[in-house]
Design a protein around this motif. Structure first.
Motif, PDB file in Angstrom:
ATOM      1  N   THR A 245       0.822  -1.219   0.000  1.00 20.33           N
ATOM      2  CA  THR A 245       0.000   0.000   0.000  1.00 20.33           C
ATOM      3  C   THR A 245       0.855   1.268   0.000  1.00 20.33           C
ATOM      4  N   GLY A 246       2.150   1.113  -0.257  1.00 18.57           N
ATOM      5  CA  GLY A 246       3.035   2.270  -0.230  1.00 18.57           C
ATOM      6  C   GLY A 246       3.430   2.699   1.159  1.00 18.57           C
ATOM      7  N   ARG A 247       3.295   1.829   2.135  1.00 22.22           N
ATOM      8  CA  ARG A 247       3.494   2.203   3.535  1.00 22.22           C
ATOM      9  C   ARG A 247       4.844   2.863   3.784  1.00 22.22           C
ATOM     10  N   ASP A 248       4.781   4.071   4.348  1.00 24.78           N
ATOM     11  CA  ASP A 248       5.946   4.860   4.781  1.00 24.78           C
ATOM     12  C   ASP A 248       6.858   5.325   3.651  1.00 24.78           C
ATOM     13  N   VAL A 249       6.468   5.138   2.402  1.00 23.03           N
ATOM     14  CA  VAL A 249       7.265   5.654   1.287  1.00 23.03           C
ATOM     15  C   VAL A 249       6.949   7.144   1.116  1.00 23.03           C
ATOM     16  N   ALA A 250       7.978   7.981   1.066  1.00 24.79           N
ATOM     17  CA  ALA A 250       7.798   9.437   0.961  1.00 24.79           C
ATOM     18  C   ALA A 250       7.570   9.832  -0.497  1.00 24.79           C
ATOM     19  N   VAL A 251       6.394  10.391  -0.783  1.00 28.65           N
ATOM     20  CA  VAL A 251       6.032  10.839  -2.126  1.00 28.65           C
ATOM     21  C   VAL A 251       5.804  12.347  -2.090  1.00 28.65           C
ATOM     22  N   ALA A 252       6.607  13.092  -2.822  1.00 31.68           N
ATOM     23  CA  ALA A 252       6.445  14.544  -2.876  1.00 31.68           C
ATOM     24  C   ALA A 252       5.444  14.903  -3.965  1.00 31.68           C
ATOM     25  N   VAL A 253       4.512  15.786  -3.626  1.00 31.12           N
ATOM     26  CA  VAL A 253       3.504  16.287  -4.570  1.00 31.12           C
ATOM     27  C   VAL A 253       3.801  17.764  -4.806  1.00 31.12           C
ATOM     28  N   ILE A 254       4.385  18.102  -5.961  1.00 30.69           N
ATOM     29  CA  ILE A 254       4.659  19.503  -6.296  1.00 30.69           C
ATOM     30  C   ILE A 254       3.460  20.027  -7.068  1.00 30.69           C
ATOM     31  N   ASP A 255       2.716  20.933  -6.444  1.00 32.24           N
ATOM     32  CA  ASP A 255       1.441  21.335  -7.022  1.00 32.24           C
ATOM     33  C   ASP A 255       0.987  22.642  -6.389  1.00 32.24           C
ATOM     34  N   SER A 256      -0.317  22.863  -6.404  1.00 31.06           N
ATOM     35  CA  SER A 256      -0.905  24.017  -5.730  1.00 31.06           C
ATOM     36  C   SER A 256      -1.265  23.629  -4.294  1.00 31.06           C
ATOM     37  N   GLY A 257      -1.928  24.521  -3.563  1.00 25.78           N
ATOM     38  CA  GLY A 257      -2.221  24.280  -2.157  1.00 25.78           C
ATOM     39  C   GLY A 257      -3.091  23.048  -1.938  1.00 25.78           C
TER      40      GLY A 257
ATOM     41  N   SER B  63      -8.191  25.306 -12.271  1.00 28.46           N
ATOM     42  CA  SER B  63      -7.216  25.827 -13.228  1.00 28.46           C
ATOM     43  C   SER B  63      -6.811  27.238 -12.832  1.00 28.46           C
ATOM     44  N   GLY B  64      -5.851  27.800 -13.530  1.00 25.79           N
ATOM     45  CA  GLY B  64      -5.471  29.187 -13.304  1.00 25.79           C
ATOM     46  C   GLY B  64      -4.251  29.371 -12.442  1.00 25.79           C
ATOM     47  N   ALA B  65      -3.727  28.326 -11.818  1.00 25.24           N
ATOM     48  CA  ALA B  65      -2.554  28.469 -10.965  1.00 25.24           C
ATOM     49  C   ALA B  65      -1.280  28.325 -11.782  1.00 25.24           C
ATOM     50  N   GLN B  66      -0.274  29.137 -11.441  1.00 20.60           N
ATOM     51  CA  GLN B  66       0.996  29.120 -12.158  1.00 20.60           C
ATOM     52  C   GLN B  66       2.163  29.143 -11.183  1.00 20.60           C
TER      53      GLN B  66
ATOM     54  N   ALA C 112       3.863  25.030  -5.034  1.00 20.89           N
ATOM     55  CA  ALA C 112       4.716  25.803  -5.936  1.00 20.89           C
ATOM     56  C   ALA C 112       3.900  26.553  -6.976  1.00 20.89           C
ATOM     57  N   PHE C 113       2.566  26.476  -6.878  1.00 22.03           N
ATOM     58  CA  PHE C 113       1.687  27.101  -7.860  1.00 22.03           C
ATOM     59  C   PHE C 113       0.561  27.853  -7.156  1.00 22.03           C
ATOM     60  N   SER C 114       0.274  29.038  -7.649  1.00 19.46           N
ATOM     61  CA  SER C 114      -0.834  29.829  -7.114  1.00 19.46           C
ATOM     62  C   SER C 114      -1.397  30.691  -8.226  1.00 19.46           C
TER      63      SER C 114
ATOM     64  N   ARG D  72       7.901  33.334  -0.015  1.00 18.58           N
ATOM     65  CA  ARG D  72       8.730  34.550  -0.060  1.00 18.58           C
ATOM     66  C   ARG D  72       8.147  35.606  -0.979  1.00 18.58           C
ATOM     67  N   SER D  73       7.210  35.199  -1.851  1.00 20.22           N
ATOM     68  CA  SER D  73       6.663  36.156  -2.818  1.00 20.22           C
ATOM     69  C   SER D  73       5.214  36.519  -2.541  1.00 20.22           C
ATOM     70  N   GLU D  74       4.630  35.962  -1.492  1.00 26.34           N
ATOM     71  CA  GLU D  74       3.227  36.243  -1.191  1.00 26.34           C
ATOM     72  C   GLU D  74       3.087  36.683   0.258  1.00 26.34           C
ATOM     73  N   THR D  75       2.104  37.535   0.494  1.00 23.19           N
ATOM     74  CA  THR D  75       1.841  37.994   1.860  1.00 23.19           C
ATOM     75  C   THR D  75       0.586  37.359   2.445  1.00 23.19           C
ATOM     76  N   ALA D  76      -0.392  37.062   1.593  1.00 21.08           N
ATOM     77  CA  ALA D  76      -1.634  36.461   2.071  1.00 21.08           C
ATOM     78  C   ALA D  76      -1.427  34.973   2.344  1.00 21.08           C
ATOM     79  N   PRO D  77      -2.086  34.422   3.373  1.00 23.28           N
ATOM     80  CA  PRO D  77      -1.950  32.989   3.642  1.00 23.28           C
ATOM     81  C   PRO D  77      -2.541  32.172   2.498  1.00 23.28           C
ATOM     82  N   PRO D  78      -1.928  31.056   2.158  1.00 26.66           N
ATOM     83  CA  PRO D  78      -2.421  30.260   1.035  1.00 26.66           C
ATOM     84  C   PRO D  78      -3.753  29.591   1.354  1.00 26.66           C
ATOM     85  N   SER D  79      -4.525  29.343   0.321  1.00 29.69           N
ATOM     86  CA  SER D  79      -5.789  28.633   0.444  1.00 29.69           C
ATOM     87  C   SER D  79      -5.666  27.280  -0.237  1.00 29.69           C
ATOM     88  N   PRO D  80      -6.400  26.271   0.244  1.00 26.66           N
ATOM     89  CA  PRO D  80      -6.399  24.987  -0.464  1.00 26.66           C
ATOM     90  C   PRO D  80      -6.895  25.167  -1.891  1.00 26.66           C
TER      91      PRO D  80
END
Length: 419
Positions: free
Chosen positions: A105-117, A187-190, A177-179, A138-146
């Motif tokens: 089941t992938g137990r304890d394997v670390a999978v990085a998801v590079i995406d939006s919130g 859609s719309g995140a870059q 890494a995308f907003s 470092r480039s945003e002041t507002a807290p991120p949203s899911p």
């Protein structure tokens, strides 16, 4: 990014060289950032006047202290808006997940998801996210949203509630890494080169064995260097092939040789009409009208190669749980060698090696005993006397899933990179 350039200096350059370049070339130094995956410091400049990027890069490149001057490219998430038709979780049967989950089941394997919130509070992801990193902080002041896209992709890797996922026991490393405008929309995140490099660098430091990337854009030399460095250190990179259509040139990172590129099919094994094609495509997986988690504890249906890539990443996590010493090359071989052929016989630019099969991949990697049919399959040549015959990875027929999802009204996504 219009008016931005990334500069790397040669070893031994004067400490004040970034300031000198800024004065001489009429630039503003935005930031200087040190990376570890590829040992380099990148200086990010903004052009202060109306000169074109090519002219500024040419001028910078004449300086003997400048090792490279390159654009800060823009990458966009590669998934389409919600389709009109809502199917069910056909991917479960198509990928043979129940059979595979009896083994891993992938137990304890670390999978990085590079995406939006990602909505880490979603019931499907409760306890799934081991660590988080915001490459945009470092480039945003507002807290991120899911965001809908990131939440969907993370759930397809490691949801652990009512939503079936490929690796429900994996450890997700959530990297934003995308907003963009409208964080609740899929859609719309870059993101830009610098954001993606931060994400890759952090993923390496956090011990990611697998990185899934559902975004696309132009070729970038720094991106390629970081991917090659991570691959050399044992990380498997999986990426969405892109949704810019059959006429599009190859998009990156999927087209990079360090990456396993994944395309999308529907419940009846038809190719997603907007999917990119090319010799770099390695595998196909469910990506049309896929049932996914949505921000705020909700659910929805999304289409695109973005939805296919994380499912292949989840299968790779199963393989690593069963055999932790598998190299990226061995993982790729097991995934492609066990795929169910689609389209013309053999690998092709539409489906790659074919449709991913979780249980067959485990057997191909030696993580499970072969089936009777596999053991009886003859090899292309008889082995020398006294040597055991090796079973060929299977090409299993997929069980018929739920009612097919028509592609008469496919969801369409804007072309890959944005200027």
């Amino acid at each position: 990014m219009p008016g931005e350039v990334l500069v790397a200096l040669r070893p031994g350059a004067p400490a004040d060289m970034p300031a000198r370049l800024a004065r001489r070339e009429r630039l503003t130094l935005i930031a200087s950032e040190r990376f570890g995956l590829v040992p380099v410091t990148l200086h990010r400049f903004r052009i202060r006047d109306r000169r074109g990027l090519a002219a500024v890069i040419a001028a910078l490149s004449t300086d003997r202290h400048v090792a490279s001057a390159r654009p800060n490219h823009v990458y966009a998430l590669v998934q389409a808006p919600e389709p009109a038709f809502a199917g069910s979780q056909y991917a479960v049967a198509k990928l043979h997940l129940p059979q595979a989950h009896a083994l891993a089941t992938g137990r304890d394997v670390a999978v990085a998801v590079i995406d939006s919130g990602i909505d880490a509070a979603h019931p499907e992801l409760a306890g799934a996210v081991a660590k988080s990193f915001d490459a945009l902080a470092r480039s945003e002041t507002a807290p991120p949203s899911p965001h809908a896209h990131g939440t969907a992709v993370a759930g397809l890797v490691g949801a652990r509630g009512q939503l079936a996922s490929a690796a429900p026991a994996s450890r997700l490393l959530a990297i934003r890494a995308f907003s963009g405008t409208g964080e609740a929309r899929p859609s719309g995140a870059q993101g830009t080169t610098i954001h993606v490099l931060r994400a890759l660098d952090w993923a390496a430091g956090a011990g990611a064995r697998i990185v899934t990337m559902s975004f696309a854009g132009p070729a970038d030399a720094w991106l390629s260097q970081f991917l090659a460095a991570g691959l050399a250190k044992g990380t498997l990179y999986v990426a969405a092939a892109g949704n810019a259509g059959p006429a599009s040139p190859p998009l990156h990172p999927a087209a990079d040789p360090s990456v396993v590129a994944v395309t999308a099919t529907d419940a009846e094994d038809r190719l997603y009409p907007a999917a990119n094609r090319g010799a770099h495509v390695a595998l196909a997986a469910p990506g049309v009208e896929v049932f996914v988690a949505a921000p705020g504890g909700g659910y929805g249906f999304l289409s695109g190669t973005s939805m296919a890539a994380p499912q292949v990443a989840g299968i790779a996590a199963m393989l690593l749980q069963a055999k932790p010493d598998l190299t990226p090359a061995a993982l790729r071989s097991a995934l492609t060698g066990s795929a169910r052929d689609l389209g013309p016989p053999g690998p092709d630019p539409e489906y790659g090696a074919g449709f991913a099969q979780a249980d067959a991949a485990l057997r191909a990697a030696g993580a499970a005993p072969p089936t009777i049919a596999e053991a009886a399959r003859p090899t292309s040549a008889s082995p020398p006397q006294g040597m055991a015959e090796t079973a060929t990875p299977p090409a299993l027929a997929s069980p018929q899933g739920p009612a097919g999802t028509p592609d008469a009204v496919p969801a369409t996504e804007p072309p890959g990179p944005r200027p």
